[in-house]
Each structure stands twice: as structure tokens, then as C-alpha cells.
Write a protein that holds these residues in place. Structure first.
Motif, PDB file in Angstrom:
ATOM      1  N   LEU A 164       1.112  -1.094  -0.408  1.00  0.00           N
ATOM      2  CA  LEU A 164      -0.059   0.169  -0.076  1.00  0.00           C
ATOM      3  C   LEU A 164       1.180   1.497   0.061  1.00  0.00           C
ATOM      4  O   LEU A 164       0.573   2.216  -0.931  1.00  0.00           O
ATOM      5  CB  LEU A 164      -1.011  -0.020   1.440  1.00  0.00           C
ATOM      6  N   PHE A 165       1.862   1.031   0.541  1.00  0.00           N
ATOM      7  CA  PHE A 165       2.757   2.647   1.010  1.00  0.00           C
ATOM      8  C   PHE A 165       3.533   2.694  -0.711  1.00  0.00           C
ATOM      9  O   PHE A 165       3.228   3.401  -1.023  1.00  0.00           O
ATOM     10  CB  PHE A 165       4.265   2.311   2.094  1.00  0.00           C
ATOM     11  N   GLY A 166       3.873   1.534  -1.546  1.00  0.00           N
ATOM     12  CA  GLY A 166       4.588   1.474  -2.591  1.00  0.00           C
ATOM     13  C   GLY A 166       3.897   2.029  -3.964  1.00  0.00           C
ATOM     14  O   GLY A 166       3.616   3.025  -4.549  1.00  0.00           O
ATOM     15  N   ASP A 167       2.395   1.842  -3.826  1.00  0.00           N
ATOM     16  CA  ASP A 167       1.676   1.895  -4.188  1.00  0.00           C
ATOM     17  C   ASP A 167       0.949   3.271  -4.209  1.00  0.00           C
ATOM     18  O   ASP A 167       0.804   4.359  -5.463  1.00  0.00           O
ATOM     19  CB  ASP A 167      -0.071   0.422  -4.172  1.00  0.00           C
ATOM     20  N   HIS A 168       0.644   3.858  -2.998  1.00  0.00           N
ATOM     21  CA  HIS A 168       0.525   4.971  -3.165  1.00  0.00           C
ATOM     22  C   HIS A 168       1.984   6.453  -3.453  1.00  0.00           C
ATOM     23  O   HIS A 168       1.373   6.907  -4.185  1.00  0.00           O
ATOM     24  CB  HIS A 168       0.415   5.513  -0.970  1.00  0.00           C
ATOM     25  N   ALA A 169       3.120   5.544  -3.738  1.00  0.00           N
ATOM     26  CA  ALA A 169       4.248   6.065  -3.897  1.00  0.00           C
ATOM     27  C   ALA A 169       4.787   5.642  -5.558  1.00  0.00           C
ATOM     28  O   ALA A 169       4.304   7.494  -6.238  1.00  0.00           O
ATOM     29  CB  ALA A 169       5.389   5.733  -3.131  1.00  0.00           C
ATOM     30  N   LEU A 170       4.065   5.096  -6.121  1.00  0.00           N
ATOM     31  CA  LEU A 170       4.047   5.050  -7.838  1.00  0.00           C
ATOM     32  C   LEU A 170       2.593   5.745  -8.337  1.00  0.00           C
ATOM     33  O   LEU A 170       3.547   6.701  -8.670  1.00  0.00           O
ATOM     34  CB  LEU A 170       3.396   3.811  -7.786  1.00  0.00           C
ATOM     35  N   ARG A 171       1.834   6.351  -7.172  1.00  0.00           N
ATOM     36  CA  ARG A 171       0.617   7.332  -7.712  1.00  0.00           C
ATOM     37  C   ARG A 171       0.943   8.613  -7.319  1.00  0.00           C
ATOM     38  O   ARG A 171       0.768   9.504  -8.715  1.00  0.00           O
ATOM     39  CB  ARG A 171      -0.587   6.624  -7.066  1.00  0.00           C
ATOM     40  N   ILE A 172       1.617   9.017  -6.466  1.00  0.00           N
ATOM     41  CA  ILE A 172       1.922   9.832  -6.660  1.00  0.00           C
ATOM     42  C   ILE A 172       3.140  10.816  -7.609  1.00  0.00           C
ATOM     43  O   ILE A 172       3.538  11.931  -8.231  1.00  0.00           O
ATOM     44  CB  ILE A 172       3.004  10.608  -4.828  1.00  0.00           C
ATOM     45  N   SER A 183      -1.221  18.846  -9.113  1.00  0.00           N
ATOM     46  CA  SER A 183      -1.034  18.281  -9.028  1.00  0.00           C
ATOM     47  C   SER A 183      -1.626  16.858  -7.990  1.00  0.00           C
ATOM     48  O   SER A 183      -2.270  16.589  -7.489  1.00  0.00           O
ATOM     49  CB  SER A 183      -1.989  17.957 -10.187  1.00  0.00           C
ATOM     50  N   ALA A 184      -0.061  16.513  -7.665  1.00  0.00           N
ATOM     51  CA  ALA A 184       0.605  15.938  -7.436  1.00  0.00           C
ATOM     52  C   ALA A 184       0.327  16.013  -5.790  1.00  0.00           C
ATOM     53  O   ALA A 184      -0.265  15.357  -4.839  1.00  0.00           O
ATOM     54  CB  ALA A 184       2.108  15.588  -7.191  1.00  0.00           C
ATOM     55  N   GLU A 185       0.263  17.423  -5.427  1.00  0.00           N
ATOM     56  CA  GLU A 185      -0.154  17.563  -3.827  1.00  0.00           C
ATOM     57  C   GLU A 185      -1.655  17.346  -3.608  1.00  0.00           C
ATOM     58  O   GLU A 185      -1.753  17.055  -2.434  1.00  0.00           O
ATOM     59  CB  GLU A 185       0.446  19.095  -3.644  1.00  0.00           C
ATOM     60  N   ASP A 186      -2.665  17.765  -4.414  1.00  0.00           N
ATOM     61  CA  ASP A 186      -3.762  17.312  -4.350  1.00  0.00           C
ATOM     62  C   ASP A 186      -4.231  16.478  -4.037  1.00  0.00           C
ATOM     63  O   ASP A 186      -5.043  15.873  -3.488  1.00  0.00           O
ATOM     64  CB  ASP A 186      -4.823  18.544  -5.791  1.00  0.00           C
ATOM     65  N   LEU A 187      -3.526  14.913  -5.097  1.00  0.00           N
ATOM     66  CA  LEU A 187      -3.994  13.412  -5.015  1.00  0.00           C
ATOM     67  C   LEU A 187      -3.300  13.569  -3.816  1.00  0.00           C
ATOM     68  O   LEU A 187      -3.965  12.717  -2.833  1.00  0.00           O
ATOM     69  CB  LEU A 187      -2.484  12.945  -6.156  1.00  0.00           C
ATOM     70  N   ALA A 188      -1.831  13.785  -3.074  1.00  0.00           N
ATOM     71  CA  ALA A 188      -1.891  12.889  -1.652  1.00  0.00           C
ATOM     72  C   ALA A 188      -2.816  13.910  -1.057  1.00  0.00           C
ATOM     73  O   ALA A 188      -2.297  12.188   0.068  1.00  0.00           O
ATOM     74  CB  ALA A 188      -0.370  13.546  -1.641  1.00  0.00           C
TER      75      ALA A 188
END
Length: 201
Positions: A164-172, A183-188
Motif C-alpha cells: 500500500l505504501f509503495g502503491d501510494h508512492a507510485l501514484r504520487i 496536482s501531485a499535492e492535491d492527489l496526496a
């Protein structure tokens, strides 16, 4: 005619003024170019670092499969441990993280929005490596089947959290590359509000 007027009419004075102006403009232009080059160099290092880390995390997540697959694996292994008191699961040595290890000294080049999930992921990997090392010892093998099963389930839960942590990092990282910092900060923020829910678009 005053002395000041005489000085101002001296062409050597104006030559010095013009020369000084050119020097000053040169300093300003040179400083601007240096700042632009430093910024371009930092952005290039950021992109290269993001790409390398994205590849390493992506490969690790591919090997893990999915949280569902990990949960199913845990159920099978734990049931077998309880049914067969002599069965001790093989716990392989966790893979190193050469890309992150090479980049960690320069991690400040990354934006804050991606540093946090990346560091969370790799800290989780370190915890898993230490946990797995303990599980490969004699103490774990000598535990009761029920206790071994419970510890193994914890081990798999740690892997699920790493996924889950890795998936989060990849998406960011992907969002930053495609749409930029804002946009990355909004997604975060959206991922944080949903607890990292993978269904978030």
C-alpha cells in the motif's frame, strides 16, 4: 562652468559609466543563467531519481502481487502450520534496495510530496527485513504452531502495508511527472483523506 559640469562633459567619464553598466548587466544576466542552469539540473536529477525509484518500487510490487494474493497466501500457510505441527514455512531473505540506497544521500532533490511516501515504503521494507531475519532463526522454528502462524500472519500484514505504501508512492510520482507539483499535492491530500484508498482516481 562648474567643475561638476566639466566632469560630466568628459567622455572618459561616460565611457566608464557605460562600461560599468555593461558589467552590471553582465552580472545580472550571468546570475540569471546560472540560476536557470541550476534549476534545470535539479529538475533533471529529480526526474531521473523519480524514474529510478518508480522502477524499483514497481518491480517489488509486481513480485508481491496484490494485497488479496498476499492475504490468500497467508491463509493457506497458516492453516498448514496449524494442521502440521512440524511444518515451518521458508522465509526468504528480503531483496535489497540498491536504487534507494544509492539515492538516499541525495533524497533532498525530491519534492516533499513524494519524499514522504517513498521513505514510508522503504522504512517498511527495512522493518520487514529485520522481522524476516528473526523468523529464520531457531527460536521461531521452536514456537508452537499457533504462535508461528500468528507471527507469519503479522509478517504478511507487513508486506501488505508495504504494498500500500509503495502503491501510494507510485501514484504520487506518476502524478507529479504527468501533471506537476500542485496536482501531485492535491492527489496526496485526497489519498490521505481516504487513508490511501486505491480506488481513488
Amino acid at each position: 562652468m562648474s567643475a561638476a559640469t566639466e566632469i560630466l562633459r568628459d567622455p572618459r567619464i561616460w565611457q566608464a559609466v557605460v562600461a560599468g553598466a555593461f558589467v552590471a548587466v553582465g552580472w545580472l544576466v550571468n546570475g540569471w543563467q546560472n540560476r536557470r542552469e541550476r534549476y534545470a539540473d535539479r529538475m533533471e536529477r529529480l526526474r531521473d531519481s523519480h524514474r529510478a525509484i518508480y522502477a524499483e518500487i514497481g518491480a517489488n510490487l509486481f513480485n508481491l502481487g496484490s494485497p488479496e494474493a498476499l492475504t490468500e497466501h497467508a491463509e493457506v500457510m497458516c492453516a498448514r502450520m496449524v494442521q502440521d505441527s512440524g511444518f515451518v514455512p521458508f522465509v526468504p531473505t528480503e531483496r535489497p534496495s540498491p536504487v534507494f540506497d544509492a539515492l538516499v544521500a541525495q533524497i533532498h532533490v525530491l519534492p516533499r510530496v513524494s519524499i514522504d511516501p517513498i521513505v514510508a515504503y522503504y522504512l517498511q521494507l527495512r522493518a520487514i527485513r529485520e522481522f524476516a531475519s528473526d523468523m529464520r532463526g531457531d527460536v521461531y522454528a521452536k514456537l508452537s504452531p499457533e504462535r508461528r502462524s500468528a507471527i507469519y500472519r503479522d509478517y504478511i500484514e507487513m508486506k501488505i502495508q508495504a504494498f500500500l505504501f509503495g502503491d501510494h508512492a507510485l501514484r504520487i510520482i506518476a502524478e507529479y511527472a504527468a501533471e506537476g507539483k500542485d496536482s501531485a499535492e492535491d492527489l496526496a491530500r485526497r489519498l490521505s483523506n481516504r487513508g490511501g484508498d486505491r480506488s481513488d482516481p
